[in-house]
Design a protein around this motif. Structure first.
Motif, PDB file in Angstrom:
ATOM      1  N   ILE A 338       0.872  -1.187   0.000  1.00 36.48           N
ATOM      2  CA  ILE A 338       0.000   0.000   0.000  1.00 36.48           C
ATOM      3  C   ILE A 338       0.907   1.234   0.000  1.00 36.48           C
ATOM      4  N   LEU A 339       1.916   1.187   0.871  1.00 34.53           N
ATOM      5  CA  LEU A 339       2.842   2.321   0.950  1.00 34.53           C
ATOM      6  C   LEU A 339       3.595   2.522  -0.361  1.00 34.53           C
ATOM      7  N   ALA A 340       3.874   1.419  -1.047  1.00 38.29           N
ATOM      8  CA  ALA A 340       4.628   1.500  -2.309  1.00 38.29           C
ATOM      9  C   ALA A 340       3.737   1.893  -3.490  1.00 38.29           C
ATOM     10  N   GLY A 341       2.446   2.121  -3.211  1.00 40.91           N
ATOM     11  CA  GLY A 341       1.544   2.594  -4.275  1.00 40.91           C
ATOM     12  C   GLY A 341       1.082   1.520  -5.238  1.00 40.91           C
ATOM     13  N   LYS A 342       1.138   0.257  -4.801  1.00 37.33           N
ATOM     14  CA  LYS A 342       0.684  -0.810  -5.702  1.00 37.33           C
ATOM     15  C   LYS A 342      -0.737  -1.251  -5.373  1.00 37.33           C
ATOM     16  N   MET A 343      -1.181  -0.849  -4.193  1.00 32.81           N
ATOM     17  CA  MET A 343      -2.453  -1.401  -3.706  1.00 32.81           C
ATOM     18  C   MET A 343      -3.205  -0.329  -2.930  1.00 32.81           C
ATOM     19  N   PHE A 344      -4.523  -0.428  -2.897  1.00 28.84           N
ATOM     20  CA  PHE A 344      -5.291   0.484  -2.039  1.00 28.84           C
ATOM     21  C   PHE A 344      -6.306  -0.321  -1.243  1.00 28.84           C
ATOM     22  N   GLN A 345      -6.793   0.334  -0.196  1.00 25.80           N
ATOM     23  CA  GLN A 345      -7.718  -0.363   0.708  1.00 25.80           C
ATOM     24  C   GLN A 345      -9.089   0.295   0.630  1.00 25.80           C
ATOM     25  N   GLN A 346     -10.127  -0.537   0.539  1.00 22.97           N
ATOM     26  CA  GLN A 346     -11.508  -0.032   0.548  1.00 22.97           C
ATOM     27  C   GLN A 346     -12.226  -0.839   1.608  1.00 22.97           C
ATOM     28  N   ASP A 347     -12.503  -0.222   2.765  1.00 22.22           N
ATOM     29  CA  ASP A 347     -13.006  -0.971   3.930  1.00 22.22           C
ATOM     30  C   ASP A 347     -12.067  -2.138   4.211  1.00 22.22           C
ATOM     31  N   GLN A 348     -12.594  -3.345   4.147  1.00 18.40           N
ATOM     32  CA  GLN A 348     -11.756  -4.511   4.461  1.00 18.40           C
ATOM     33  C   GLN A 348     -11.111  -5.115   3.210  1.00 18.40           C
ATOM     34  N   LYS A 349     -11.360  -4.497   2.076  1.00 17.62           N
ATOM     35  CA  LYS A 349     -10.850  -5.077   0.811  1.00 17.62           C
ATOM     36  C   LYS A 349      -9.522  -4.441   0.411  1.00 17.62           C
ATOM     37  N   TYR A 350      -8.605  -5.276  -0.029  1.00 23.47           N
ATOM     38  CA  TYR A 350      -7.283  -4.819  -0.486  1.00 23.47           C
ATOM     39  C   TYR A 350      -7.216  -5.100  -1.982  1.00 23.47           C
ATOM     40  N   ILE A 351      -7.052  -4.031  -2.742  1.00 24.40           N
ATOM     41  CA  ILE A 351      -7.189  -4.152  -4.203  1.00 24.40           C
ATOM     42  C   ILE A 351      -5.923  -3.623  -4.886  1.00 24.40           C
ATOM     43  N   LEU A 352      -5.365  -4.417  -5.784  1.00 27.30           N
ATOM     44  CA  LEU A 352      -4.190  -3.962  -6.524  1.00 27.30           C
ATOM     45  C   LEU A 352      -4.624  -2.969  -7.589  1.00 27.30           C
ATOM     46  N   ASN A 353      -3.848  -1.887  -7.764  1.00 24.67           N
ATOM     47  CA  ASN A 353      -4.147  -0.985  -8.876  1.00 24.67           C
ATOM     48  C   ASN A 353      -3.522  -1.559 -10.159  1.00 24.67           C
ATOM     49  N   ASP A 354      -3.687  -0.838 -11.274  1.00 23.52           N
ATOM     50  CA  ASP A 354      -3.197  -1.371 -12.555  1.00 23.52           C
ATOM     51  C   ASP A 354      -1.705  -1.680 -12.492  1.00 23.52           C
ATOM     52  N   HIS A 355      -0.937  -0.795 -11.876  1.00 17.70           N
ATOM     53  CA  HIS A 355       0.503  -1.014 -11.762  1.00 17.70           C
ATOM     54  C   HIS A 355       0.777  -2.220 -10.852  1.00 17.70           C
ATOM     55  N   GLY A 356       0.064  -2.274  -9.739  1.00 15.89           N
ATOM     56  CA  GLY A 356       0.278  -3.359  -8.776  1.00 15.89           C
ATOM     57  C   GLY A 356      -0.057  -4.732  -9.341  1.00 15.89           C
ATOM     58  N   MET A 357      -1.007  -4.764 -10.280  1.00 14.88           N
ATOM     59  CA  MET A 357      -1.402  -6.067 -10.851  1.00 14.88           C
ATOM     60  C   MET A 357      -0.224  -6.780 -11.520  1.00 14.88           C
TER      61      MET A 357
END
Ligand code: SF4
Length: 369
Positions: A338-357
């Motif tokens: 998350i800190l490295a900008g690959k993932m974000f959190q929505q409530d309890q869900k952790y979702i990779l962004n396009d770069h993180g994928m």
């Protein structure tokens, strides 16, 4: 709700990069169709009477079977499974194996979604991959699919082919958008050592894949699909709203499915099983191996598949289904990403962004049990 996967193991010839199970001779085709129908009847209780909302003919090259053969299989499935009236019924087709008439016949049989293996609209890319069709014919087949009345169509395209420049990749995507098709599966070319392409590259007879091009072309893909209103809902899959693949979503959401045919896998929520791969062995008497999944296996599978999707990995689901220990390990493990900008959190869900994928598999392995 559950899904049915039917594996058709025949191909006209072997593509240089292919690592799937398929055979080039179709001598045993008639025996295979009968064996498949028998397996469908024998295993009718596997899904526990659940309604079937997706049927997927994959391969191999399912469009090598005649419409009458596909129709015979569908009849048996309808007799023995509760296939819903609105079920998504997909057939994978290669452009060199279909005609205007066969597409019409498939449609009349109840196939309502076509998955067409285009790979590229440029002939030099197709030659590099040793595909048997050319780009002109591919475009023709898309016209035929439209004329036959298929409203749900998906194309496969491949990027990262050494002959595919960024300009050609943009052109491939533009040609795809111009078709008006609502779903795209786009895969980075991966070369396994044992394939014909892997060996050609090892001997210096074919250019190797350039990782920088793969990453650049992935970026182009994500950008252009977004501009055209497509949602990036799985690492390799893009769709306009309402056009996600219902069948593949069953895999990604960990729902039940039964796989019929040689090498097909099945999953019932607690165990996984896979059929014998050889066509002759399968026709003589199909058999399968079965593995009861441990809690660790089920957690690892959940993490691996969910991180590749836009729904992400749900810590609450992990807590409720696997226990606090797993949820803690997961949440601790993904913090850095998350800190490295690959993932974000929505409530309890952790979702990779396009770069993180791009790092999905590596991140999953880090948080494995
Ligand atoms: S058509 Fe598909 S399954 Fe058959 S050899 Fe080519 S890539 Fe493999």
């Amino acid at each position: 709700m559950a899904g049915l996967y039917i594996h058709i193991p025949f191909c006209k010839s072997k593509c240089a990069y292919c690592n799937f199970f398929s055979v080039v001779s179709d001598k045993q085709r008639a025996d295979f169709v009968e064996a498949l129908k028998k397996e469908a009847v024998d295993r009718k209780d596997y899904l526990g009477g659940e309604e079937v909302r997706t049927v997927y003919f994959g391969g191999g090259t399912p469009s090598l079977l005649k419409p009458a053969e596909i129709g015979g299989i569908i009849d048996v499935l309808r007799q023995h499974y509760k296939i819903t009236a609105a079920a998504e019924i997909t057939l994978e087709a290669n452009p060199d194996t279909v005609s205007k008439d066969t597409l019409k016949e498939y449609k009349e049989l109840g196939i309502n979604r076509l998955s067409i293996g285009i790979q590229s609209f440029f002939d030099d890319d197709l030659q590099y991959l040793s595909r048997k069709h050319d780009s002109k014919h591919a475009l023709q087949v898309l016209e035929w699919a439209k004329a036959a009345g298929f409203q749900e169509v998906t194309l496969d395209l491949i990027y990262g082919i050494p002959t595919l420049t960024d300009e050609k990749w943009c052109r491939n995507l533009e040609l795809f958008f111009a078709t008006g098709i609502n779903h795209l599966s786009a895969y980075a070319l991966t070369v396994e050592e044992k394939t014909a392409l892997g060996q050609r590259i090892a001997k210096g007879l074919a250019a190797p894949v350039n990782e920088d091009s793969v990453i650049r072309q992935y970026g182009i893909l994500v950008e252009m699909t977004r501009q055209h209103g497509f949602e990036h809902y799985e690492i390799s899959n893009f769709a306009r709203p309402g056009h996600y693949s219902k069948h593949n979503t069953i895999y990604w959401k960990g729902e039940k499915y039964l796989g019929l045919g040689p090498s097909a896998h099945s999953y019932d929520g607690v165990s996984r099983q896979w059929n014998v791969a050889g066509v002759k062995d399968y026709c003589d008497s199909y058999s399968f191996e079965k593995e009861k999944l441990t809690l660790d296996d089920r957690y690892n599978e959940y993490v691996m598949t969910s991180l590749r999707t836009c729904w992400g990995c749900d810590a609450e689901y992990i807590r409720n289904n696997f226990g606090e220990k797993y949820a803690e390990k997961f949440e601790k493990g993904v913090k850095n990403h998350i800190l490295a900008g690959k993932m974000f959190q929505q409530d309890q869900k952790y979702i990779l962004n396009d770069h993180g994928m791009l790092f999905a598999d590596g991140i999953a392995v880090e948080v494995f049990a």
